[in-house]
Design a protein around this motif. Structure first.
Motif, short mmCIF file in Angstrom:
data_model
loop_
_atom_site.label_atom_id
_atom_site.label_comp_id
_atom_site.label_asym_id
_atom_site.label_seq_id
_atom_site.Cartn_x
_atom_site.Cartn_y
_atom_site.Cartn_z
N PRO A 225 42.52 25.41 42.03
CA PRO A 225 43.46 25.82 40.99
C PRO A 225 44.44 26.87 41.52
N PHE A 226 45.66 26.82 41.00
CA PHE A 226 46.63 27.86 41.33
C PHE A 226 47.32 28.30 40.05
N LEU A 227 47.60 29.60 39.98
CA LEU A 227 48.13 30.19 38.76
C LEU A 227 49.58 29.77 38.55
N LYS A 228 49.86 29.21 37.38
CA LYS A 228 51.22 28.78 37.04
C LYS A 228 51.91 29.77 36.14
N SER A 229 51.17 30.38 35.23
CA SER A 229 51.77 31.38 34.34
C SER A 229 50.70 32.27 33.75
N VAL A 230 51.13 33.41 33.26
CA VAL A 230 50.26 34.36 32.56
C VAL A 230 50.84 34.58 31.18
N ASP A 231 50.02 34.44 30.15
CA ASP A 231 50.48 34.65 28.79
C ASP A 231 50.70 36.13 28.54
N MET A 232 51.58 36.45 27.59
CA MET A 232 51.86 37.85 27.27
C MET A 232 50.59 38.55 26.79
N PHE A 233 50.36 39.76 27.30
CA PHE A 233 49.21 40.53 26.85
C PHE A 233 49.52 42.02 26.93
N LYS A 234 48.67 42.80 26.29
CA LYS A 234 48.86 44.25 26.33
C LYS A 234 47.54 44.93 26.67
N PHE A 235 47.65 46.10 27.23
CA PHE A 235 46.48 46.91 27.55
C PHE A 235 46.07 47.67 26.30
N ARG A 236 44.85 47.40 25.83
CA ARG A 236 44.38 47.97 24.57
C ARG A 236 43.85 49.39 24.73
N GLY A 237 43.49 49.76 25.93
CA GLY A 237 42.95 51.09 26.17
C GLY A 237 42.77 51.33 27.65
N PRO A 238 42.61 52.58 28.07
CA PRO A 238 42.48 52.87 29.49
C PRO A 238 41.05 52.75 29.99
N SER A 239 40.95 52.64 31.29
CA SER A 239 39.65 52.80 31.96
C SER A 239 39.86 53.82 33.08
N THR A 240 38.78 54.47 33.47
CA THR A 240 38.90 55.57 34.42
C THR A 240 37.94 55.37 35.59
N VAL A 241 38.12 56.21 36.61
CA VAL A 241 37.22 56.18 37.76
C VAL A 241 35.79 56.40 37.30
N GLY A 242 34.90 55.56 37.77
CA GLY A 242 33.50 55.63 37.37
C GLY A 242 33.13 54.61 36.31
N ASP A 243 34.13 54.02 35.64
CA ASP A 243 33.83 52.98 34.64
C ASP A 243 33.34 51.70 35.30
N ARG A 244 32.50 50.98 34.60
CA ARG A 244 32.11 49.62 35.00
C ARG A 244 32.95 48.65 34.16
N LEU A 245 33.68 47.78 34.81
CA LEU A 245 34.50 46.80 34.11
C LEU A 245 33.81 45.44 34.17
N VAL A 246 33.53 44.88 33.01
CA VAL A 246 32.87 43.57 32.93
C VAL A 246 33.92 42.54 32.51
N PHE A 247 34.06 41.50 33.33
CA PHE A 247 35.04 40.44 33.10
C PHE A 247 34.31 39.17 32.69
N ASN A 248 34.67 38.61 31.55
CA ASN A 248 34.12 37.34 31.09
C ASN A 248 35.25 36.34 30.97
N ALA A 249 35.12 35.21 31.66
CA ALA A 249 36.16 34.18 31.65
C ALA A 249 35.56 32.84 31.24
N ILE A 250 36.37 32.02 30.55
CA ILE A 250 35.95 30.68 30.17
C ILE A 250 37.19 29.85 29.89
N VAL A 251 37.12 28.55 30.18
CA VAL A 251 38.22 27.64 29.88
C VAL A 251 38.33 27.46 28.37
N ASN A 252 39.53 27.58 27.83
CA ASN A 252 39.76 27.41 26.40
C ASN A 252 40.21 26.00 26.03
#
Length: 541
Positions: A225-252
């Motif tokens: 797969p190769f990325l063709k486009s990214v839909d508009m999105f906004k950052f809802r809040g910040p994250s800082t050094v030391g945070d654990r970021l959990v990413f969940n992805a699924i085909v819609n």
């Protein structure tokens, strides 16, 4: 290369193997990091204080870059609001050996000024040096309105979707569930991932999101797969050094856009009725949700939702041939929600692509003088006739009166009985300056054996009416009326327009009987857009 303007930043990067994916192409995640960094530098150059990413508009990738080529990113502030700025970004790839340059992408980001100590700030306005700067400045206001209306527009489309009333969708042969495409990944935010405030770089988050989304898409297509486009999105809040970021992805959802060989076959349908006559190009939408956890939140299992994004992929096999994605089958209420949401987002993307896409165009106006008046008036009429002869027109508001959306309209030069030059002013929109136009109106009576009367309109330049600081000078490529005589007492009037990006949001949309809201216009015209070939024209009837 021209030096950067005062509010502009240029970044050039030689693409190294460490920047590439397994196919030797520039990683989309790496490009998103560079785009975010360049845009941030442009924002801070204008603001004079630290800035953070607030949102990213739709990004379309037209070309892929490979190892050995050079990527150049140009970012500049198109407009400053109170504490936020819109940054326009242009990405170009250059082949070192041939010197050939190609456009990779045009994008728009919003950054917010964050002075140290939480001091209040009011950003200085952007200095507009050219007509193109004025166009970008005003379109920035329209794009801002679209961003603010995005969530409401999405909700309205979901409500209006009568085709999918329940999660029971028609099963098709080969359709599969998306459960096998679910991917989870985790990242620990370290100092190299953060800015000097300790907040995670927006570009770094986007890069991590792209990685997990690519894995999800690959599990569906078993290809590259190769990325063709990214839909508009906004950052809802910040994250800082030391945070654990959990990413969940699924085909819609997956989309199959068909084109009949040699002609458009309606487009937008998920299954073509005559497969032997069509070529199918497939895309897939992957949704990614990001949650941040500090140490206490991590131990308690409660995170902060800081971002969601939707990425659209195509895929190729080992021979670099496009491959098809299988049809998706929702099997639960959550599957169904994501399935329908993807359809709504696709429709919104189509609307934004047609109505507010940033396109650099050559000047549309032609200098008017005595020597070329005859050729201009003749070409004006011929252009309208060719425009009207094109297929795919849509009937809008038949039999209804088109509202008067002009402040003034007066003749400034009576060239001849059949040709006059008008000066038109239009009302302001969204508290911006009003718009004005100088147009040539050419009339042609019916020729022998014809009952069609033609009135054609085109923008021109006349020295007696130069651009005024009171107005934003706008242009119209071609427009006009065809009047069909039915009998001695009645006729049918058809209005056609073909318009430029600079005038569309403010004038032609209303003149065509559409809503003042770009997003509402996109919603009302969605079916027409999906069934119209992408030939660069906006058509109304």
């Amino acid at each position: 290369m021209e030096p950067p303007a005062p509010r502009e930043v240029h970044m050039s990067q030689a693409i190294q193997p460490s920047h590439a994916n397994a196919r030797g192409k520039l990683s989309a995640g790496q490009l998103l990091k560079w785009i975010d960094a360049t845009a941030c530098l442009a924002a801070e150059k204008h603001a004079g204080v630290s800035c953070v990413t607030a949102s990213v508009d739709d990004i379309q990738f037209e070309e892929m870059a490979r190892v050995g080529q050079v990527i150049t990113i140009k970012a500049k502030v198109s407009r400053a609001f109170s504490t936020s700025m819109e940054i326009s970004i242009k990405v170009i790839v250059q082949d070192i050996l041939t010197g050939i340059e190609k456009l990779v992408s045009v994008a728009f980001c919003t950054f917010v000024a964050k002075p140290l100590g939480g001091k209040k700030i009011h950003l200085k306005p952007v200095t507009l040096l050219s007509e193109q700067d004025h166009v970008e400045h005003n379109l920035a206001s329209e794009r801002r309105n679209v961003r603010l209306q995005h969530e409401d527009t999405f909700k309205n489309l979901i409500k209006e979707s009568s085709k999918f009333d329940d999660p029971t969708c028609e099963e098709e042969e080969g359709s599969i569930s998306t459960r096998g495409t679910s991917v989870q990944s985790i990242e620990l935010v370290l100092p190299p991932h953060a800015n000097h405030h300790g907040n995670t770089f927006g570009g770094q988050i986007m890069a991590w999101m792209e990685t997990v989304a690519t894995i999800s898409a690959s599990r569906l297509c078993r290809a590259h797969p190769f990325l063709k486009s990214v839909d508009m999105f906004k950052f809802r809040g910040p994250s800082t050094v030391g945070d654990r970021l959990v990413f969940n992805a699924i085909v819609n959802n997956t989309f199959q856009n068909c084109r009949e060989k040699g002609n458009g076959c309606g487009g937008g349908s998920t299954v073509c009725s005559v497969l032997s006559a069509c070529v199918l190009f497939c895309s897939v939408e992957v949704g990614v949700r990001v949650e941040a956890f500090d140490c206490q939140e991590w131990s308690e299992g409660r995170g902060r939702h800081i971002n969601s994004a939707f990425l659209i992929y195509h895929a190729v096999n080992d021979k670099e041939e496009l491959v098809m994605f299988p049809r998706i089958k929702p099997t639960s209420k959550d599957d169904f929600r994501r399935y329908c949401g993807a359809i709504a987002r696709k429709r919104i993307r189509l609307g934004r692509k047609y109505f507010i896409s940033h396109k650099e165009v050559v000047p549309l106006c032609v200098q008017w003088d005595v020597s070329n008046q005859e050729s201009l008036s003749n070409s004006n009429v011929e252009a309208l006739k060719k425009l009207a002869a094109k297929s795919g027109w849509e009937v809008t508001s038949p039999g209804e009166k088109v509202g008067d959306n002009l402040l003034s309209c007066k003749v400034i030069d009576w060239v001849s009985e059949d040709n006059q030059i008008y000066y038109i002013t239009c009302p302001n929109v969204n508290d911006e300056k009003p718009k004005d136009l100088v147009v040539l109106v050419s009339r042609r009576r019916p020729i022998k054996d014809s009952n069609i009367f033609t009135v054609a309109v085109k923008s021109i330049i006349v020295p007696s009416v130069p651009p005024s600081p009171q107005y934003i000078r706008s242009e119209i490529i071609c427009a006009g009326f065809l009047i069909h005589a039915i009998d001695s007492s009645s006729c049918t009037v058809s209005y056609f327009n073909q318009i430029s990006a600079s005038i569309f949001p403010y004038f032609a949309g209303n003149l065509g009987g559409w809503s003042k809201s770009i997003e509402e216009t996109a919603t009302s015209c969605i079916q027409f857009i999906e069934n119209t070939a992408d030939d660069g024209l906006i058509r109304t009837f």
